[in-house]
Design a protein around this motif. Structure first.
Motif, PDB file in Angstrom:
ATOM      1  N   THR A 202       1.019  -1.110   0.057  1.00  0.00           N
ATOM      2  CA  THR A 202       0.028   0.015  -0.091  1.00  0.00           C
ATOM      3  C   THR A 202       0.565   1.518   0.123  1.00  0.00           C
ATOM      4  N   HIS A 203       1.184   1.926  -0.444  1.00  0.00           N
ATOM      5  CA  HIS A 203       1.685   3.141  -1.347  1.00  0.00           C
ATOM      6  C   HIS A 203       1.015   4.216  -0.275  1.00  0.00           C
ATOM      7  N   VAL A 204       2.035   4.933   0.922  1.00  0.00           N
ATOM      8  CA  VAL A 204       1.515   5.945   1.955  1.00  0.00           C
ATOM      9  C   VAL A 204       2.251   7.166   1.105  1.00  0.00           C
ATOM     10  N   LEU A 205       1.636   8.198   1.291  1.00  0.00           N
ATOM     11  CA  LEU A 205       1.909   9.823   1.714  1.00  0.00           C
ATOM     12  C   LEU A 205       1.152  10.517   1.955  1.00  0.00           C
ATOM     13  N   PHE A 206       2.140  11.411   3.140  1.00  0.00           N
ATOM     14  CA  PHE A 206       1.940  12.796   3.496  1.00  0.00           C
ATOM     15  C   PHE A 206       2.407  13.953   3.072  1.00  0.00           C
ATOM     16  N   SER A 207       1.072  14.829   3.310  1.00  0.00           N
ATOM     17  CA  SER A 207       0.990  16.220   2.375  1.00  0.00           C
ATOM     18  C   SER A 207       2.116  17.035   2.893  1.00  0.00           C
ATOM     19  N   THR A 208       2.414  17.723   2.964  1.00  0.00           N
ATOM     20  CA  THR A 208       3.614  19.090   3.372  1.00  0.00           C
ATOM     21  C   THR A 208       3.505  19.289   5.287  1.00  0.00           C
ATOM     22  N   SER A 209       2.178  19.417   5.024  1.00  0.00           N
ATOM     23  CA  SER A 209       1.722  19.828   6.936  1.00  0.00           C
ATOM     24  C   SER A 209       2.395  18.434   7.702  1.00  0.00           C
ATOM     25  N   GLY A 210       1.813  17.993   7.309  1.00  0.00           N
ATOM     26  CA  GLY A 210       1.101  16.344   7.303  1.00  0.00           C
ATOM     27  C   GLY A 210      -0.781  15.528   7.869  1.00  0.00           C
ATOM     28  N   LYS A 211      -1.528  17.252   7.048  1.00  0.00           N
ATOM     29  CA  LYS A 211      -2.977  17.331   7.310  1.00  0.00           C
ATOM     30  C   LYS A 211      -3.528  16.339   6.643  1.00  0.00           C
ATOM     31  N   TYR A 212      -3.094  15.843   5.201  1.00  0.00           N
ATOM     32  CA  TYR A 212      -3.744  14.716   4.643  1.00  0.00           C
ATOM     33  C   TYR A 212      -2.368  13.600   3.919  1.00  0.00           C
ATOM     34  N   LEU A 213      -3.738  12.255   4.150  1.00  0.00           N
ATOM     35  CA  LEU A 213      -2.964  11.004   3.797  1.00  0.00           C
ATOM     36  C   LEU A 213      -3.131  10.532   2.559  1.00  0.00           C
ATOM     37  N   LEU A 214      -2.592  10.154   2.240  1.00  0.00           N
ATOM     38  CA  LEU A 214      -2.709   9.819   0.172  1.00  0.00           C
ATOM     39  C   LEU A 214      -2.657   8.094   0.189  1.00  0.00           C
TER      40      LEU A 214
ATOM     41  N   ALA B 154      -9.952  -3.449  -9.537  1.00  0.00           N
ATOM     42  CA  ALA B 154     -10.255  -1.969  -9.216  1.00  0.00           C
ATOM     43  C   ALA B 154      -9.229  -1.436  -8.066  1.00  0.00           C
ATOM     44  N   GLU B 155      -8.848  -2.554  -7.070  1.00  0.00           N
ATOM     45  CA  GLU B 155      -8.578  -1.987  -6.044  1.00  0.00           C
ATOM     46  C   GLU B 155      -7.184  -1.343  -6.735  1.00  0.00           C
ATOM     47  N   TYR B 156      -6.864  -1.589  -7.784  1.00  0.00           N
ATOM     48  CA  TYR B 156      -4.964  -0.573  -7.714  1.00  0.00           C
ATOM     49  C   TYR B 156      -5.332   0.633  -8.703  1.00  0.00           C
ATOM     50  N   GLY B 157      -6.398   0.686  -9.143  1.00  0.00           N
ATOM     51  CA  GLY B 157      -7.601   2.378  -9.466  1.00  0.00           C
ATOM     52  C   GLY B 157      -7.494   3.047  -8.796  1.00  0.00           C
ATOM     53  N   THR B 158      -7.319   2.987  -7.214  1.00  0.00           N
ATOM     54  CA  THR B 158      -8.402   3.832  -6.825  1.00  0.00           C
ATOM     55  C   THR B 158      -7.238   4.225  -5.692  1.00  0.00           C
ATOM     56  N   PHE B 159      -7.968   5.630  -5.740  1.00  0.00           N
ATOM     57  CA  PHE B 159      -6.386   6.182  -4.228  1.00  0.00           C
ATOM     58  C   PHE B 159      -8.169   6.840  -2.933  1.00  0.00           C
ATOM     59  N   TYR B 160      -7.262   7.165  -1.841  1.00  0.00           N
ATOM     60  CA  TYR B 160      -7.565   7.582  -0.868  1.00  0.00           C
ATOM     61  C   TYR B 160      -7.300   9.019  -0.223  1.00  0.00           C
ATOM     62  N   ILE B 161      -7.806  10.066  -0.307  1.00  0.00           N
ATOM     63  CA  ILE B 161      -7.321  11.126   0.563  1.00  0.00           C
ATOM     64  C   ILE B 161      -7.921  10.832   1.939  1.00  0.00           C
ATOM     65  N   LEU B 162      -6.957  11.413   3.105  1.00  0.00           N
ATOM     66  CA  LEU B 162      -7.822  11.189   4.863  1.00  0.00           C
ATOM     67  C   LEU B 162      -7.525  12.158   5.046  1.00  0.00           C
ATOM     68  N   ASP B 163      -7.953  13.057   6.022  1.00  0.00           N
ATOM     69  CA  ASP B 163      -7.407  13.812   7.102  1.00  0.00           C
ATOM     70  C   ASP B 163      -6.494  12.615   7.781  1.00  0.00           C
ATOM     71  N   PHE B 164      -5.622  13.125   8.565  1.00  0.00           N
ATOM     72  CA  PHE B 164      -4.584  11.745   9.399  1.00  0.00           C
ATOM     73  C   PHE B 164      -5.491  12.279  10.367  1.00  0.00           C
TER      74      PHE B 164
ATOM     75  N   VAL C  97     -12.235  10.605   5.233  1.00  0.00           N
ATOM     76  CA  VAL C  97     -11.755  10.230   3.898  1.00  0.00           C
ATOM     77  C   VAL C  97     -12.866  11.348   3.258  1.00  0.00           C
ATOM     78  N   ILE C  98     -11.666  12.116   3.168  1.00  0.00           N
ATOM     79  CA  ILE C  98     -12.371  13.115   1.948  1.00  0.00           C
ATOM     80  C   ILE C  98     -12.896  13.281   0.881  1.00  0.00           C
ATOM     81  N   LEU C  99     -11.362  11.711   0.216  1.00  0.00           N
ATOM     82  CA  LEU C  99     -11.891  12.264  -1.893  1.00  0.00           C
ATOM     83  C   LEU C  99     -11.438  10.703  -2.060  1.00  0.00           C
ATOM     84  N   LYS C 100     -11.996   9.943  -1.882  1.00  0.00           N
ATOM     85  CA  LYS C 100     -11.954   8.318  -3.185  1.00  0.00           C
ATOM     86  C   LYS C 100     -12.428   8.683  -4.075  1.00  0.00           C
ATOM     87  N   HIS C 101     -11.080   8.067  -5.422  1.00  0.00           N
ATOM     88  CA  HIS C 101     -11.735   7.806  -6.636  1.00  0.00           C
ATOM     89  C   HIS C 101     -11.811   6.296  -7.197  1.00  0.00           C
TER      90      HIS C 101
END
Length: 589
Positions: free
Chosen positions: A313-325, A345-355, A360-364
């Motif tokens: 599972t690929h994980v990435l924090f935004s600059t301040s740590g507000k979001y987790l991808l 389908a799992e490999y074509g899905t991303f999630y943006i979380l408020d850490f 989940v604030i955005l899923k596609h």
């Protein structure tokens, strides 16, 4: 023609370390005289004598003559056939070992090139005693000249008995020098008065290493192995702060073993991305797992059917740590086995979380697409997604909707480049997105579409495999499968990039890191990490585990770099080593 008696005399001088006397015997020899032999036996004698003459010349400092005259002559003897002989393997070994010795005396010494000449012979165990001695001495000396005392010591322990008082003394001198140096990190820290090697062992794991990371302040290292064991280590003194085994049962049950570790920007947490879409969070105050995010990927039973391998599972924090991808993905796939199967389908899905809240604030989900590149803008407003189907899309995280898309994104169609790639980057002001495009181009897209796209034309058929941008919006581009292994630099106001330097062994760069303040440029591929001066492109230092052993078998390495502290963590098989960005410790014979 050189006789057997002359060869015996040369061997005696060599065994005594009488290099000046040895070289005096043949200083007047020309290429014609070296090639003056009548049969196969004479050819072998001439090669043996010339190889010892070359080595003696190196020891007394005649490196230029060796490179210009003597090595070409040795190669001519090797290629001059008399008749078919069972000695061909021996003379090939002799040539390779001698060429390896010459590489050791070059500045700077490149132990990777030395292993390339000699390693396979040692790996196969086919060398006679005198050649095995010379080969081990050569590779150990190469490690010593690069400050890698750990592997030099390992090679010295295999040293065969040579029966020479001179070479026995040389061996003891090497061992004494190694004994004066700390080879374990804890010893080096606790005994600062001792010499410190340029590469030390930090810890060992109970399996091969999946990933490692260094905290933002450089105080802690996190290492996780394929067994599911997670170690937290205080880098200051090498102390193990905690060994967490909560997910060992998951790793033993799942076929996929890959993992990703990412520290939060404030250093308070670690996000651990594991197989089947699971992300676990470690609280670094409590030193324990405190919560999980579950966004399922594939169960291991489904992996073979879909021909994907090494899921994580690929994980990435935004600059301040507000979001987790979060993106469930796979590191590799089988191009032939995958033919005819749809992309999960799992490999074509991303999630943006408020850490903080975990919401989940955005899923596609992109249907029949696999996400292979993603980046969050420095101002945390935009998310860019690159897909295997050659589309690229930019999302506005405030409005939760896409704002622009392109259909010329480059998918690096290689089995080992299916996971997350560094083929996209935002400028420091978040105004432009750079991405690798088709037709040997790199494109700059204005994220709010206020300006037309800008194009960078590379020399065909070069394809961008990694891209990074500095604070002055200078774009650094690594080229995939270029024979020249070139790096390009491009200003987005220009139409064409310029080639700036050759990356030597890094034909397939996976990651680029720029530190303008310290004039450092890091280039990393699957196995090698190299440090360059950013301003000049001059290579400063290299960490290449292929030169640490004899075998050129598959080696998967992991690197974590902390520029301010001048340290690099290297995950090599089950070992974690720590390297230092400082002047290498010189070895004086």
């Amino acid at each position: 023609m050189i006789t057997k008696d002359q060869r015996n005399q040369v061997q005696q001088f060599y065994a005594e370390g009488s290099f000046t006397q040895l070289t005096k015997l043949f200083d007047s020899y020309t290429a014609v005289e070296w090639l003056d032999f009548a049969d196969q036996a004479g050819r072998v004698i001439h090669m043996e004598v010339l190889s010892l003459y070359i080595e003696a010349s190196l020891h007394i400092g005649n490196i230029h003559r060796v490179e210009c005259d003597l090595i070409p002559c040795l190669k001519r003897i090797f290629t001059t056939q008399t008749e078919s002989s069972e000695n061909e393997s021996f003379v090939r070994q002799l040539l390779d070992i001698t060429e390896g010795m010459v590489l050791v005396f070059q500045e700077p010494c490149d132990s990777y090139a030395v292993i390339g000449k000699i390693g396979s012979w040692l790996d196969r165990g086919q060398l006679v005693t005198e050649l095995r001695f010379k080969a081990l001495y050569t590779v150990a000396l190469a490690n010593l000249r690069e400050g890698n005392l750990l592997d030099a010591q390992a090679k010295l322990h295999e040293w065969p008995t040579y029966g020479s008082s001179y070479w026995d003394t040389k061996l003891k001198e090497m061992e004494t020098s190694l004994g004066e140096c700390s080879l374990l990190y804890t010893d080096a820290v606790q005994s600062p008065s001792r010499k410190r090697a340029a590469l030390l062992e930090l810890t060992r794991m109970d399996s091969w290493i999946g990933d490692l990371a260094i905290s933002p302040d450089g105080s802690m290292g996190a290492i996780m192995g394929y067994s599911g064991q997670l170690k937290l280590i205080r880098i200051q003194d090498g102390t193990e702060l905690k060994v967490l085994t909560d997910y060992k049962s998951l790793f033993s049950e799942e076929k996929a073993m890959e993992v990703r570790l990412v520290f939060s920007p404030d250093g308070s947490s670690i996000a651990v991305g594991m197989a089947v879409g699971l992300v676990a969070v470690v609280d670094l105050q409590r030193l324990e797992f405190v919560r999980e995010f579950k966004y399922p990927g594939l169960d291991w039973e489904e992996l073979v059917r879909n021909a994907y391998y090494e899921e994580y599972t690929h994980v990435l924090f935004s600059t301040s740590g507000k979001y987790l991808l979060i993106i469930p993905t796979a590191k590799q796939y089988d191009p032939q086995g995958d033919n005819g199967y749809s992309i999960p389908a799992e490999y074509g899905t991303f999630y943006i979380l408020d850490f903080v809240t975990g919401e989940v604030i955005l899923k596609h989900t992109y249907v029949d697409r696999k996400i292979i590149a993603s980046v969050i803008s420095p101002d945390e407003r935009f998310l860019a997604i690159g897909m295997e189907g050659k589309e690229m899309e930019i999302w506005d995280l405030v409005k939760n909707q896409p704002v622009t898309s392109r259909n010329d994104f480059v998918w690096l169609a290689r089995a080992d480049r299916v996971g997350s790639t560094q083929t996209m980057a935002f400028t420091a002001n978040s105004e432009w997105l750079l991405y690798a495009a088709q037709n040997s181009e790199v494109h700059a897209v204005h994220v709010e579409s206020h300006h037309p796209d800008r194009l960078c034309h590379l020399e065909k058929p070069h394809t961008c495999c990694a891209v990074a941008i500095d604070s002055k919006d200078r774009v650094l581009i690594a080229v995939l499968d270029s024979k020249e292994s070139l790096m390009y630099q491009w200003k987005i106001t220009d139409g064409r990039a310029k080639a700036i330097f050759d990356t030597q062994y890094l034909n397939d760069v996976h990651q680029i890191m720029i530190d303008e303040e310290r004039d450092r440029l890091w280039l990393i591929d699957r196995t090698v990490a190299e440090l360059y001066h950013y301003s000049s492109g001059k290579r400063v230092q290299s960490w290449n585990p292929h030169s640490w052993s004899y075998s050129y078998g598959v080696v998967y390495n992991r690197y974590a770099i902390h520029n301010p502290n001048g340290q690099i963590l290297i995950g090599y098989e089950d070992q974690v080593r720590i390297g230092f960005l400082e002047q290498r410790q010189e070895w004086n014979e």
